[in-house]
Design a protein around this motif. Structure first.
Motif, PDB file in Angstrom:
ATOM      1  N   LYS A  74       0.846  -1.196   0.000  1.00 30.60           N
ATOM      2  CA  LYS A  74       0.000   0.000   0.000  1.00 30.60           C
ATOM      3  C   LYS A  74       0.882   1.247   0.000  1.00 30.60           C
ATOM      4  CE  LYS A  74      -1.919  -1.637   3.780  1.00 30.60           C
ATOM      5  NZ  LYS A  74      -2.710  -1.747   4.996  1.00 30.60           N
ATOM      6  N   THR A  75       0.338   2.356  -0.437  1.00 31.13           N
ATOM      7  CA  THR A  75       1.117   3.590  -0.455  1.00 31.13           C
ATOM      8  C   THR A  75       1.554   3.995   0.952  1.00 31.13           C
ATOM      9  OG1 THR A  75      -0.908   4.930  -0.420  1.00 31.13           O
ATOM     10  CG2 THR A  75       0.089   4.473  -2.577  1.00 31.13           C
ATOM     11  N   SER A  76       0.779   3.617   1.962  1.00 33.46           N
ATOM     12  CA  SER A  76       1.168   3.942   3.343  1.00 33.46           C
ATOM     13  C   SER A  76       2.448   3.208   3.750  1.00 33.46           C
ATOM     14  CB  SER A  76       0.034   3.604   4.311  1.00 33.46           C
ATOM     15  OG  SER A  76      -0.252   2.219   4.284  1.00 33.46           O
ATOM     16  N   GLU A  77       2.821   2.171   3.019  1.00 29.96           N
ATOM     17  CA  GLU A  77       4.028   1.403   3.319  1.00 29.96           C
ATOM     18  C   GLU A  77       5.231   1.841   2.484  1.00 29.96           C
ATOM     19  OE1 GLU A  77       3.045  -2.749   2.987  1.00 29.96           O
ATOM     20  OE2 GLU A  77       1.482  -2.605   4.520  1.00 29.96           O
ATOM     21  N   LEU A  78       5.052   2.867   1.667  1.00 29.87           N
ATOM     22  CA  LEU A  78       6.166   3.407   0.893  1.00 29.87           C
ATOM     23  C   LEU A  78       6.969   4.340   1.800  1.00 29.87           C
ATOM     24  CD1 LEU A  78       4.373   4.292  -2.462  1.00 29.87           C
ATOM     25  CD2 LEU A  78       6.085   2.486  -2.118  1.00 29.87           C
ATOM     26  N   LEU A  79       7.995   3.791   2.426  1.00 26.07           N
ATOM     27  CA  LEU A  79       8.810   4.593   3.321  1.00 26.07           C
ATOM     28  C   LEU A  79       9.517   5.703   2.547  1.00 26.07           C
ATOM     29  CD1 LEU A  79      10.448   1.729   5.424  1.00 26.07           C
ATOM     30  CD2 LEU A  79       8.342   2.987   5.884  1.00 26.07           C
ATOM     31  N   PHE A  80       9.639   6.852   3.154  1.00 25.08           N
ATOM     32  CA  PHE A  80      10.354   8.007   2.600  1.00 25.08           C
ATOM     33  C   PHE A  80       9.692   8.590   1.356  1.00 25.08           C
ATOM     34  CE2 PHE A  80      13.721   5.061   4.254  1.00 25.08           C
ATOM     35  CZ  PHE A  80      13.949   5.723   5.447  1.00 25.08           C
ATOM     36  N   LYS A  81       8.425   8.251   1.090  1.00 21.09           N
ATOM     37  CA  LYS A  81       7.804   8.703  -0.167  1.00 21.09           C
ATOM     38  C   LYS A  81       7.787  10.226  -0.284  1.00 21.09           C
ATOM     39  CE  LYS A  81       3.051   8.200   1.439  1.00 21.09           C
ATOM     40  NZ  LYS A  81       2.985   7.161   2.451  1.00 21.09           N
ATOM     41  N   SER A  82       7.513  10.938   0.802  1.00 22.34           N
ATOM     42  CA  SER A  82       7.485  12.406   0.749  1.00 22.34           C
ATOM     43  C   SER A  82       8.872  12.954   0.430  1.00 22.34           C
ATOM     44  CB  SER A  82       6.989  12.989   2.068  1.00 22.34           C
ATOM     45  OG  SER A  82       5.664  12.585   2.300  1.00 22.34           O
ATOM     46  N   ASN A  83       9.885  12.387   1.053  1.00 20.80           N
ATOM     47  CA  ASN A  83      11.259  12.820   0.794  1.00 20.80           C
ATOM     48  C   ASN A  83      11.661  12.526  -0.645  1.00 20.80           C
ATOM     49  OD1 ASN A  83      10.983  11.801   3.730  1.00 20.80           O
ATOM     50  ND2 ASN A  83      12.670  13.244   3.835  1.00 20.80           N
ATOM     51  N   ILE A  84      11.266  11.371  -1.140  1.00 17.94           N
ATOM     52  CA  ILE A  84      11.605  10.992  -2.516  1.00 17.94           C
ATOM     53  C   ILE A  84      10.918  11.939  -3.494  1.00 17.94           C
ATOM     54  CG2 ILE A  84      11.347   9.174  -4.270  1.00 17.94           C
ATOM     55  CD1 ILE A  84      11.654   7.148  -1.863  1.00 17.94           C
ATOM     56  N   LEU A  85       9.655  12.257  -3.249  1.00 20.31           N
ATOM     57  CA  LEU A  85       8.946  13.199  -4.124  1.00 20.31           C
ATOM     58  C   LEU A  85       9.623  14.571  -4.113  1.00 20.31           C
ATOM     59  CD1 LEU A  85       5.246  12.228  -3.328  1.00 20.31           C
ATOM     60  CD2 LEU A  85       6.453  11.869  -5.495  1.00 20.31           C
ATOM     61  N   ARG A  86      10.094  15.022  -2.948  1.00 19.95           N
ATOM     62  CA  ARG A  86      10.796  16.311  -2.863  1.00 19.95           C
ATOM     63  C   ARG A  86      12.093  16.275  -3.672  1.00 19.95           C
ATOM     64  NH1 ARG A  86       8.617  16.605   2.250  1.00 19.95           N
ATOM     65  NH2 ARG A  86      10.343  15.606   3.354  1.00 19.95           N
ATOM     66  N   LEU A  87      12.823  15.167  -3.589  1.00 18.76           N
ATOM     67  CA  LEU A  87      14.065  15.056  -4.363  1.00 18.76           C
ATOM     68  C   LEU A  87      13.776  15.047  -5.869  1.00 18.76           C
ATOM     69  CD1 LEU A  87      16.016  12.414  -2.240  1.00 18.76           C
ATOM     70  CD2 LEU A  87      16.498  14.863  -2.438  1.00 18.76           C
ATOM     71  N   MET A  88      12.681  14.395  -6.254  1.00 12.53           N
ATOM     72  CA  MET A  88      12.305  14.372  -7.672  1.00 12.53           C
ATOM     73  C   MET A  88      11.993  15.783  -8.167  1.00 12.53           C
ATOM     74  SD  MET A  88       9.949  10.929  -7.503  1.00 12.53           S
ATOM     75  CE  MET A  88       9.066  11.288  -9.007  1.00 12.53           C
ATOM     76  N   LYS A  89      11.331  16.581  -7.333  1.00 11.82           N
ATOM     77  CA  LYS A  89      11.015  17.966  -7.708  1.00 11.82           C
ATOM     78  C   LYS A  89      12.258  18.837  -7.725  1.00 11.82           C
ATOM     79  CE  LYS A  89       6.277  17.871  -6.065  1.00 11.82           C
ATOM     80  NZ  LYS A  89       5.336  18.278  -5.025  1.00 11.82           N
ATOM     81  N   ALA A  90      13.176  18.585  -6.800  1.00 16.76           N
ATOM     82  CA  ALA A  90      14.401  19.380  -6.722  1.00 16.76           C
ATOM     83  C   ALA A  90      15.354  19.097  -7.883  1.00 16.76           C
ATOM     84  CB  ALA A  90      15.113  19.116  -5.390  1.00 16.76           C
ATOM     85  N   PHE A  91      15.324  17.860  -8.389  1.00 15.80           N
ATOM     86  CA  PHE A  91      16.233  17.449  -9.465  1.00 15.80           C
ATOM     87  C   PHE A  91      15.458  16.764 -10.582  1.00 15.80           C
ATOM     88  CE2 PHE A  91      18.599  17.407  -5.453  1.00 15.80           C
ATOM     89  CZ  PHE A  91      19.595  18.321  -5.746  1.00 15.80           C
ATOM     90  N   PRO A  92      14.567  17.515 -11.259  1.00 16.27           N
ATOM     91  CA  PRO A  92      13.725  16.906 -12.304  1.00 16.27           C
ATOM     92  C   PRO A  92      14.576  16.322 -13.436  1.00 16.27           C
ATOM     93  CG  PRO A  92      13.575  19.309 -12.375  1.00 16.27           C
ATOM     94  CD  PRO A  92      14.380  18.956 -11.156  1.00 16.27           C
ATOM     95  N   GLY A  93      14.208  15.107 -13.823  1.00 15.46           N
ATOM     96  CA  GLY A  93      14.926  14.425 -14.897  1.00 15.46           C
ATOM     97  C   GLY A  93      16.211  13.771 -14.442  1.00 15.46           C
ATOM     98  N   LYS A  94      16.704  14.132 -13.262  1.00 18.93           N
ATOM     99  CA  LYS A  94      17.940  13.552 -12.747  1.00 18.93           C
ATOM    100  C   LYS A  94      17.640  12.478 -11.707  1.00 18.93           C
ATOM    101  CE  LYS A  94      20.561  17.769 -13.511  1.00 18.93           C
ATOM    102  NZ  LYS A  94      21.297  18.858 -12.873  1.00 18.93           N
ATOM    103  N   ILE A  95      16.597  12.708 -10.904  1.00 16.87           N
ATOM    104  CA  ILE A  95      16.146  11.729  -9.927  1.00 16.87           C
ATOM    105  C   ILE A  95      14.691  11.428 -10.240  1.00 16.87           C
ATOM    106  CG2 ILE A  95      15.627  11.287  -7.492  1.00 16.87           C
ATOM    107  CD1 ILE A  95      18.046  13.002  -6.756  1.00 16.87           C
ATOM    108  N   ARG A  96      14.415  10.169 -10.545  1.00 16.93           N
ATOM    109  CA  ARG A  96      13.053   9.754 -10.880  1.00 16.93           C
ATOM    110  C   ARG A  96      12.632   8.620  -9.956  1.00 16.93           C
ATOM    111  NH1 ARG A  96      15.544  10.596 -16.192  1.00 16.93           N
ATOM    112  NH2 ARG A  96      16.262   8.450 -16.083  1.00 16.93           N
ATOM    113  N   GLY A  97      11.403   8.681  -9.485  1.00 20.98           N
ATOM    114  CA  GLY A  97      10.871   7.643  -8.617  1.00 20.98           C
ATOM    115  C   GLY A  97       9.698   6.946  -9.273  1.00 20.98           C
ATOM    116  N   HIS A  98       9.649   5.644  -9.123  1.00 20.59           N
ATOM    117  CA  HIS A  98       8.584   4.814  -9.674  1.00 20.59           C
ATOM    118  C   HIS A  98       8.122   3.891  -8.548  1.00 20.59           C
ATOM    119  CE1 HIS A  98      10.362   6.069 -13.558  1.00 20.59           C
ATOM    120  NE2 HIS A  98      11.520   5.795 -12.957  1.00 20.59           N
TER     121      HIS A  98
END
Length: 119
Positions: A74-98
């Motif tokens: 479940k999405t609630s079990e995606l640890l660090f998801k908020s941090n990962i989304l922030r990194l994706m926004k900070a480095f678009p095209g360089k850090i991608r999360g799936h």
């Protein structure tokens, strides 16, 4: 990767990514399931530091791109998801999360939807 590319996979053991300034840039694919994200998240933070240093016109290692694949029930079990989304926004095209979700019954939040596959 392209068809016929050589890739190296590693399961278990010590996890680290410590490129030196003279090393050739590499593109990384990080794959995690559940809490297996822990060491890979540390690597992702290090990669973000390398990108930040690179953007600050540093003469250190030139980082390539990174694709992080993380699977959970479940999405609630995606640890660090908020941090990962922030990194994706900070480095678009360089850090991608799936994110791959296997047993989600509740709706997936709008912020995660573009990055989620599965149920």
């Amino acid at each position: 990767c392209a068809l016929d590319s050589e890739v190296a996979l590693r399961v278990g053991g010590d996890f680290f990514f410590d490129p030196q300034p003279g090393d050739s840039p590499v593109n990384l694919v990080l794959i995690a399931g559940g809490v297996g994200i822990n060491p890979l998240f540390s690597i992702l933070l290090h990669i973000a530091d390398l990108h930040g240093y690179q953007e600050g016109k540093g003469n250190g290692y030139k980082m390539g791109t990174v694709d992080l694949y993380h699977s959970a029930k479940k999405t609630s079990e995606l640890l660090f998801k908020s941090n990962i989304l922030r990194l994706m926004k900070a480095f678009p095209g360089k850090i991608r999360g799936h994110f791959h979700i296997t047993r989600q019954s509740a709706p997936i939040c709008e912020e995660l939807q573009p990055h989620v596959t599965g149920k």
